[in-house]
Design a protein around this motif. Structure first.
Motif, PDB file in Angstrom:
ATOM      1  N   GLN A   9     -13.824  -4.360   6.740  1.00  0.00           N
ATOM      2  CA  GLN A   9     -13.272  -3.074   7.182  1.00  0.00           C
ATOM      3  C   GLN A   9     -11.882  -2.868   6.582  1.00  0.00           C
ATOM      4  N   ILE A  10     -11.563  -1.621   6.300  1.00  0.00           N
ATOM      5  CA  ILE A  10     -10.209  -1.348   5.813  1.00  0.00           C
ATOM      6  C   ILE A  10      -9.242  -1.335   7.003  1.00  0.00           C
ATOM      7  N   LEU A  11      -7.960  -1.464   6.687  1.00  0.00           N
ATOM      8  CA  LEU A  11      -6.943  -1.438   7.736  1.00  0.00           C
ATOM      9  C   LEU A  11      -6.731  -0.009   8.217  1.00  0.00           C
ATOM     10  N   TYR A  30      -8.538  -2.880   2.373  1.00  0.00           N
ATOM     11  CA  TYR A  30      -8.531  -4.092   3.198  1.00  0.00           C
ATOM     12  C   TYR A  30      -7.678  -5.200   2.606  1.00  0.00           C
ATOM     13  N   HIS A  69     -15.185   3.540   6.389  1.00  0.00           N
ATOM     14  CA  HIS A  69     -14.189   2.476   6.513  1.00  0.00           C
ATOM     15  C   HIS A  69     -14.635   1.145   5.922  1.00  0.00           C
ATOM     16  N   PHE A  70     -15.768   1.114   5.276  1.00  0.00           N
ATOM     17  CA  PHE A  70     -16.183  -0.043   4.475  1.00  0.00           C
ATOM     18  C   PHE A  70     -17.210   0.464   3.469  1.00  0.00           C
ATOM     19  N   THR A 107      -1.889  -5.356   2.366  1.00  0.00           N
ATOM     20  CA  THR A 107      -1.446  -5.262   3.762  1.00  0.00           C
ATOM     21  C   THR A 107       0.065  -5.115   3.823  1.00  0.00           C
TER      22      THR A 107
END
Lengths: 521, 427, 429
Positions: C245-247, C169, C334-335, C172
């Motif tokens: 949350q992850i990307l 997360y 995802h988290f 980026t």
């Protein structure tokens, strides 16, 4: 009067071996009966059956004419049997008194230990039989010879009258052997009976009243010292003529390969075990290190091979300083090591034979290409080595644990001798092997010496040292008390040196004299 | 051991000097962290009165000037560090211990600045928190002195905690709960003994089996049975019993003589274990079996029987230790409530060199770390120089970190029973 | 007299079981040795766990209270309880065969994949759950091969998960083919560094890795509490203890379309298992690790550094466990939140032993455990706590570690003594 002890038709099989095959044996009251045989002949198995550690498959035991069942050491002790085991059964962190009283403790209210009462009896026994020992001392602080006295006191404390001594002289100096024999005589005079287990012919001739020879688990015969000779006993024991000496040319001395200066090393407990040792070994000679076990030899070898840190002093191999080098750096300098404990340190018993044959060269070409193992090269090398060193095995893929002791030792020799070496450090290379394997190992050692390898041979067996060594260094309590040329050494003198009763002046001991130093070419 | 010893000592000299430097840094840290961040003239008040003795024989509070005391402690640490630097003293762990003690004292004084803190209560709490650890250590000693490694102390405690609550809740009798816990520990120990002695399973693996089984079974039964029947999970707790006269001694009285039956049993067992181990026939034989089973066997001692009995006794002590969590404090069972105390007990046993009193003393150190964390949480400590409270998670890590540091510092020097962990093979 | 009858019947059942076991498993010949004991171990473990289910079921308990009035009822209640429990286990892990068949028919006739996805959901869950098991099982197995007992996989999974979620997360602006591998590598690295501490302490001081890895589990749990609860560290601004949350650029792709969570990590896990096999048996590094595990003294005498191998093996073990965590984060959750790993690390001990510390065995055992855990989730609906899995495991480890026990129960003769790996070397290393 029936014999004190009679064994009838004792048979015991282990997977793959018939250790005892219908053995008959009698012990008369007041005699010393020697049980002679080489390693693996079945002597210890027989005695472990007598002592209740093994159960026989067949056969019976009679004591004073009555048939008895012995299922545990407790039963044996109750029948008046006492045993001094080859590997001492002493607890190092206990005192002498605690070791002696264990199992038959003096107590108050049947619960609390009465150490004083037990210590008094220990003192009394030790005076009566001339077995000098301090009841309050901790066993771990005692030298081997004294530990053996503790073992004997342990038996007498239990008022045993059948005494089994299993290879009691292996750990003693010649003088201590004399003392032990005197004690044995006085015990017999008191009416006790002794079974004396050994593979040393001379000792048998000296002390035994009767001799029974075992070979391959069978009784070969029973005789008396007056009616036999050394060579007859030897061939009874081995089953063929034995060449008791090795052919050896005079050494061709080369450069100094190993040089040790004022080396000091600590043992696992943190005490100094090697106290300022200096010597050197030249190419083409065997320097034998004699001494009773536990006088610092193990620590010395471990320090030389990089396995134990050096406290102070220097080690040079081929001129390079290896005092603080790692085992691998030392191996790569061309040093081979045949370790004392071959199963514990020399081999991975669960590995197939071929892996053990490359245990310290697996990472070098052709066995590895960078980090990838080249199995084909290893298999080829293993096959060749099994052939060349006559390792008896069904295949190179069987686990090493399934090989006999002699073949395990050959595996180590094959591994170490198959790479270019300049220095060989061999610690007790023939311990526990049969005569055939001993001869084999001795021949290989001499062969290596004649190929200009420097050899440091550590052995508590004086005979081995006298047969093989060109010079002999004697270690006592962490020091080298003498280094002398083999041809000038006598058993008597070495015995005195090993016992610390004597030491030679420093000047005599350091270098081989010039006249011996025949230069190469 | 061999590996460790061999590698280290080459650089020993440099290492000892380096430790000296580290100590000096710690000393400076004490001064820099805690000195100036306290207001000048602030005082720390340590109350010593607690319990009955506090009422009957009160003694004055200990009041310390914060800055002055901290500078003094810091200088002491620097002095020790200097000594280490100059003399390259061999017993580094001893000096390290001293410096850690100084740091903790400094921290405690700093944390108490402008407030008051009941020291005696904390010492009592230390003993309380140390009790399950000490019982764990004793359990380990009983097993390992006869050469069976018991890594399942945690599981035995957890199961003991569970059955004690259920039995005490059903019967309404706390002593029956206590008995149930002891029996549970004994039964699990018997399982360990059978696996380790009869089936020669690797002792660590066997211990892990019991730990997983205990965690699984107690959690399973809690979720399935206790959650719906809360009446089964309400045992109540043992009240402290004050011993007449002794409990009136200032400081010591409230700590040792005004506490509950579990703590008294622990203290009693420390002494009894010591006497049995070193002064009785059974102890001599047990230690012989732990050092050299073959030698013991050749003298007619039954190795297997000795091991079975010792392991089962060890398990019963661990089961008793489990009651500390339930009958001794919470009065109910919660999943995985032993939180690693059994393992910490093993560390205490090693630190105490397999002796009952050594194990007890080390348990007090762990108990101290544990109670410090609780009391500091109550005091509300800031990160020095900020208004930011020190997160409770950091304090909660203290006992586990302490265990690792202690183990790292002491193993290799402490020598376990020679046959520890090895199954005995009768020929 | 009364007790005789059931005993006889029990023996009869045992005989029958023995017969069945012999006919089904022994027939395979060469595989027999390798599979027989594990098979019986699992079978026995299921029976004993069933006992726990039965005795904790109030209906059954009350039925047995009236056993003498209506023994038939008690037995039938027992059987219903067991069959519904294990039935749920089966449907939760494999699915309903009828439903799968119907969905297949619908798919082939109408081309509608939705019912099929629904029917395959249990299998997908089983395979998805086996992914962390494969990694963690390999982690423990690799440790075993070096003579190290890594009980810290649980903490290492958490640390790996936290590290890769952070990358997921926080970093980026990278395309997936950089972001995803980066997140995986960082997760593995974090796990490696974390567990290498225990290896280092063992190598340098001789402190036993079992205690240290357990202590480090607690440290990892506390550390994760600290990180998750503080919004300035890794927590959410709302104060709920979970990470953002992850990307999507860091997602491990899901391969079967939406509700199914089966993801690419499964094939990665199989690949890593093959890699571990190659590493242990075909490289010099692996040879060293195995030698240190088999006989550390001989390894030292042969010039290998035992200390180095302890640190290396522990580090690699942690890297594998870290990958387990990374895969969960990037492929499934995802988290990271509370209860991120429901015990994968602890379960993997049983799994590694069941798989005989061999990568292939580990993969098979992991598939079994994935199936069991997915199924156990279904059993929870029946009020059977998921902790049943732990009881099952304890039994499996016990029977695998003591094959003699299994032989004793089923009255089998000893075929051949297999040399067991001994891990215990006391506290001194």
């Amino acid at each position: 009067m029936p014999p004190v002890l009679e064994l009838r038709g004792i048979t015991k099989a282990f997977p793959g071996v018939l250790a005892n095959d219908h053995i008959d044996f009698t012990l008369e009251k007041g005699e010393i009966h020697a049980l002679l045989g080489e390693n693996g002949a079945g002597k210890t198995t027989l005695m472990n059956i007598l002592y209740g550690l093994y159960t026989p498959d067949e056969g019976e035991i009679l004591i004073r004419g009555k048939k008895v069942e012995i299922h545990s050491p407790g039963d044996a002790i109750a029948q008046g049997i006492g045993m001094v085991h080859q590997h001492f059964m002493l607890i190092p962190v206990f005192t002498v008194t605690e070791n002696v009283m264990l199992g038959v403790e003096s107590t108050n209210y049947r619960v609390f230990l009465n150490r004083r009462q037990a210590a008094e009896r220990v003192s009394q026994i030790s005076e009566q039989y001339g077995l000098r020992v301090d009841p309050e001392a901790y066993v771990q602080d005692l030298p081997v010879g004294v530990r053996q006295r503790v073992e004997i006191i342990k038996i007498l404390y239990r008022e045993a009258d059948i005494l089994v001594l299993d290879e009691p002289t292996a750990v003693l100096t010649p003088q201590e052997v004399k003392e032990l024999f005197a004690v044995m005589r006085s015990l017999v005079d008191e009416g006790k009976s002794i079974i004396f287990i050994t593979h040393k012919l001379k000792e048998v001739m000296e002390i035994a009243d009767r001799i029974t020879v075992l070979r391959d688990g069978r009784v070969v015969g029973t005789t008396k010292p007056q009616e036999t000779s050394l060579s007859e006993l030897a061939s009874m024991m081995v089953g063929r003529e034995v060449i008791l000496t090795v052919d050896k040319k005079p050494p061709r001395l080369g450069e100094v390969v190993l040089e040790v200066k004022d080396l000091r090393v600590r043992d696992d407990r943190g005490d100094l075990a090697v106290k300022g040792v200096s010597f050197d070994v030249r190419a083409g000679e065997i320097l034998g290190v004699a001494g009773v076990q536990g006088n610092g030899q193990t620590e010395l070898v471990e320090a030389l091979t990089g396995l134990r840190p050096v406290e102070s002093g220097e080690v040079h191999i081929l001129g390079g300083d290896t005092t603080h080098a790692s085992p691998r750096q030392i191996l790569e300098k061309g040093v081979a090591h045949v370790p004392e404990d071959r199963q514990g340190n020399g081999l991975v018993l669960s590995y197939p034979l071929l892996d053990n044959l490359v245990l310290n060269t697996y990472y070098l070409p052709p066995f590895a290409d960078s980090i990838i193992i080249q199995e084909r090269a290893i298999i080829a090398a293993a096959k060749e080595r099994v052939e060349r060193f006559d390792i008896r095995t069904p295949s190179i893929f069987v686990t090493t644990a399934s090989l006999s002791g002699g073949n395990q030792q050959k595996t180590i020799v094959a591994r170490e001798f198959s790479r270019p070496i300049r220095l060989l450090i061999a610690a007790q290379p023939t311990r526990g092997l049969d005569v055939g394997s001993i001869e084999y190992i001795h021949e290989r050692l001499i062969e290596k010496r004649d190929e200009d390898t420097a050899i440091l041979l550590v052995s508590p067996e004086l005979d081995e040292i006298l047969t093989l060594a060109d010079r002999i260094a004697v270690m006592y309590e962490g020091e080298i008390v003498a280094i002398l040329p083999a041809e000038e050494a006598t058993r008597e003198e070495l015995g005195l040196l090993m016992a610390g009763a004597k030491r030679l002046p420093e000047t005599l001991t350091t270098q081989p004299r010039e006249k011996e130093a025949v230069t190469e070419g | 051991m061999s590996v460790a010893v061999h590698r280290i000592s080459r650089a020993v000299f440099q290492r000892e000097r380096a430790m000296g430097l580290l100590f000096a840094l710690l000393g400076l840290a004490i001064i820099a962290l805690f000195g100036p961040s306290a207001e000048p003239g602030q005082q720390a008040t340590f109350v010593l009165n607690f319990g009955q003795a506090g009422k009957t024989t009160p003694i004055p509070d200990l009041v310390l000037p914060v800055r002055g005391t901290i500078y003094l402690l810091g200088l002491l640490a620097l002095f020790l560090a200097g000594f280490q630097l100059v003399r390259a003293f061999k017993a580094t762990s001893l000096i390290l211990g001293g410096i850690i003690l100084l740091s903790i004292l400094a921290f405690l004084i700093w944390a108490t600045r402008g407030k008051s803190f009941n020291l005696t209560a904390m010492l009592g709490h230390m003993l309380l928190r140390g009790a399950p650890i000490a019982l764990g250590a004793l359990s380990g000693i009983w097993c390992e002195r006869s050469a069976v490694i018991n890594i399942a102390i945690e599981g035995m405690m957890l199961s003991g905690a569970f059955t004690s609550v259920v039995v005490a809740s059903i019967t309404g009798n706390l002593y029956l709960g206590l008995l149930a816990a002891i029996l549970t520990g004994g039964i699990l120990a018997a399982l360990l003994a059978v696996l380790a002695i009869r089936f020669k399973v690797d002792q660590i693996v066997a211990g892990v089996v019991i730990n997983i089984l205990a965690a699984g079974a107690t959690s399973f039964l809690t979720a399935r049975v206790l959650v719906e029947n809360q009446a089964l999970n309400a045992s109540g707790t043992f009240r402290p019993i004050a011993i007449p006269l002794l409990s009136r001694i200032p400081v010591i009285g409230p700590v040792f003589f005004e506490t509950n039956i579990i703590i008294y049993s622990m203290l009693f067992l420390v002494g009894v274990t010591h006497i049995i181990l070193f002064y009785t026939r059974w102890g001599l034989r047990s230690r012989a079996v732990g050092e050299h089973p073959l030698a013991a066997d050749t003298l007619g001692i039954n190795v297997f029987r000795t091991r079975y009995i010792n392991v089962i006794i060890g398990g019963m002590i661990a089961g008793l230790g489990g009651t500390y969590f339930t009958l001794g404090s919470a009065g109910r069972f919660d999943e995985l409530m032993t939180a690693g105390k059994g393992f910490i007990g093993l560390a205490a046993m090693i630190f105490g060199k397999w002796t009952p009193f050594g194990g007890f003393a080390s348990s007090l150190i762990f108990g101290f770390a544990d109670s410090l964390q609780v009391k500091l949480g109550i005091l509300g400590v800031n990160i020095p120089y900020t208004a930011e409270p020190l997160p409770s998670e950091i304090l909660l890590m203290a006992p586990y970190l302490a265990t690792m540091i202690v183990l790292a510092g002491v193993v290799g020097r402490a020598i376990p029973p020679a046959a520890d962990g090895q199954p005995y093979e009768k020929q | 007299m009364r007790e005789r009858e059931p005993e006889k019947r029990a023996r009869g059942v045992l005989k029958a079981l023995q017969q069945v076991a012999k006919e089904t498993v022994l027939g395979i010949g060469g595989l027999r040795e390798a599979l027989f004991v594990p098979f019986l171990a699992i079978l026995t473990a299921l029976i004993i766990s069933g006992l726990f289910i039965v005795i904790s079921e109030p209906v059954v308990v009350s039925a047995y209270a009236n056993f003498f009035q209506s023994p038939g009822y008690a037995l039938s209640v027992t059987l219903t309880t067991l069959s519904s429990a294990y039935g749920a286990l089966f449907r939760g892990s494999i699915g309903d065969p009828k439903e799968i068949y119907r969905a297949l028919v619908t798919f082939s006739q109408v081309g509608d994949a939705a019912p099929l996805r629904y029917a395959l959901y249990p299998i997908s869950e089983s395979l998805t759950t086996s992914v962390p098991y494969i990694f963690a099982g390999l982690a423990v197995a690799l440790g075993f091969r070096c003579g190290l007992f890594n009980i810290g996989a649980e903490g290492q999974i958490l640390i790996g998960g936290l590290a890769s979620v952070w990358v997921g997360y926080n970093i980026t602006g990278f395309p997936w083919f950089i972001h995803l591998p980066l997140a995986l590598v960082v997760g593995a690295l974090a796990g490696a560094l974390w567990s290498a501490i225990a290896g280092y302490l063992k190598a340098k001081t001789g402190a036993h890795e079992v205690i240290n890895t357990i202590m480090m589990n607690y440290l990892a749990f506390r550390l994760s509490d600290l990180l998750l609860t503080d919004p300035r560290l890794m927590g959410r601004p709302t104060g709920t203890p979970m990470t953002p949350q992850i990307l999507p650029t860091a997602y491990l792709p899901r391969l079967l379309g939406s509700p199914l969570r089966f993801h690419a990590g499964f094939f990665m896990a199989l690949g890593v298992a093959a890699l571990v096999y190659w590493f242990l048996w075909k490289t010099t590094l692996g040879f060293e690790i195995r030698t240190v595990g088999a006989n550390p003294d001989a390894a030292r005498y042969a010039g290998m550094s035992v200390a180095k191998n302890f640190v290396l093996a522990m580090g690699l073990s942690g890297a594998l466990a870290g990958l387990a965590g990374a895969n969960e984060v990037l492929g499934v959750t995802h988290f990271v939140g509370g209860g991120f790993s429901p015990g994968y690390g602890f379960d993997s001990i049983a799994l590694a032993l069941l798989g005989k510390s061999h990568p292939l065995g580990v993969v098979l055992a992991a598939l079994l455990f994935g199936t069991l855990r997915a199924g156990a989730a279904k059993m929870q609906i029946l009020g059977i706590p998921i902790d049943i899995i732990q009881i099952l495991q304890a039994m499996i480890i016990m029977f695998i570690a003591a094959p003699a026990l299994v032989r004793l129960i089923y009255r089998l003769k000893v075929e051949r003594e297999v040399t067991e790996v001994v891990f215990t070397r006391g506290w001194g290393g």
